[in-house]
Scaffold this active site. Sequence first.
Site, mmCIF file in Angstrom:
data_model
loop_
_atom_site.group_PDB
_atom_site.id
_atom_site.type_symbol
_atom_site.label_atom_id
_atom_site.label_comp_id
_atom_site.label_asym_id
_atom_site.label_seq_id
_atom_site.Cartn_x
_atom_site.Cartn_y
_atom_site.Cartn_z
ATOM 1 N N CYS A 310 -3.892 -23.192 34.052
ATOM 2 C CA CYS A 310 -2.416 -23.136 34.006
ATOM 3 C C CYS A 310 -1.802 -23.289 35.393
ATOM 4 O O CYS A 310 -2.487 -23.171 36.415
ATOM 5 C CB CYS A 310 -1.950 -21.842 33.328
ATOM 6 N N HIS A 339 1.218 -17.706 32.537
ATOM 7 C CA HIS A 339 -0.228 -17.611 32.355
ATOM 8 C C HIS A 339 -0.595 -17.039 30.979
ATOM 9 O O HIS A 339 -1.455 -17.584 30.286
ATOM 10 C CB HIS A 339 -0.896 -16.774 33.451
HETATM 11 ZN ZN ZN Z 1 -3.643 -19.123 34.119
#
Ligand code: ZN
Length: 376
Positions: A310, A339
């Site tokens: 991410c 996240h």
């Molecule tokens: Zn992440």
Amino acid sequence: MTEPAIRYRLIKKEKHTGARLGEIITPHGTFPTPMFMPVGTLATVKTMAPEELKDMGAGIILSNTYHLWLRPGEDIVEEAGGLHKFMNWDQGILTDSGGFQVWSLSDMRKIEEEGVHFRNHLNGSKMFLSPEKAIQIQNKLGPDIMMSFDECPPFEESHDYVKKSIERTTRWAERGLKAHANPDRQGLFGIVQGAGYKDLRLQSAKDLMSLDFPGYSIGGLSVGETKDEMNNILDVLNPVLPENKPRYLMGVGTADSLIDGVIRGVDMFDCVLPTRIARNGTCMTSKGRLVVKNAQYARDFRPIDEKCGCYTCRNYSRAYVRHLIKSDETFGLRLTSYHNLYFLLDVMKQVRQAIMDDNLLEFRQAFFEEYGFNKE
Ligand code: ZN
Ligand code: PRF
């Protein structure tokens, strides 16, 4: 006969479990299932811009009738051109009916056949929500998928009470169907209730199925019962719910419960958990929860989850995110929220691949092993 607003296409059933790979076609695009839906209670997924949600692969988000009814009011949202325009989100939206929120947030509830009297949690004023009103509000908000007005009886309630409750919830669902103004543009789901009673869960599912909803929600779970109790109810419902309609397990958002739900035929999930715990400095990771605001991360320059791709994990360290959260910097809340949502959406992506490859049980085994069993 007009086309229904919501269609489910079953692509493939996993060989060794009840898992289904499919897609749901809405007036605002098609999303793959099984899917996790981020929660945007007040017409915003807290701290996230719509572009960020799209980047992480969210094809549908959830919002709440109860909250938007109280503030800013459904008329203002309608005047704005509906929820999609109001919040600049052009993909799927599902709204909950307010049934559950009335129970969990308001004071002094009084339930009658006609609906529920309660005091609103913002200013204490007296309010009344009925199955028709819940639909009228959702018709004005304009989500792609709407929920019937339901009662969510707790697991502790007696068989006698829960039987009366599910029968009333079915009558409410039928009243909602009659009140629904545009079934060609918005799909209305029925909500299966019945606490922990298998016979009542079956009765609720069958009675709602006779009303032919375009999808079925499973409510009244993740309300404090054990994982086994939840899974047992899903095992009972999986074989009876129609194969050609989506199934949505309401309010479930831990990675392990998502996987176990998918194995039992669930297609959609939502929960405030990933965004709520993010704002308090807790991250979901492949190794279980990581409380990034803890002192042990002050000099930890690794990403939150070394396996995660991410934006947060590609660019920032635990030490930096911890510093932001400790300093009440809003950017920290954005990084952890991004996240956590990415993590759950990514777990679901891996689950879809495992269904494709017919190795979901092996995936579960490996995931649970790394995750650590009792961490969530
Ligand atoms: Zn992440
Ligand atoms: N009913 C409605 N919304 C819900 C639930 C329910 O039972 C739950 C239970 N986990 C979450 N959200 N309408």
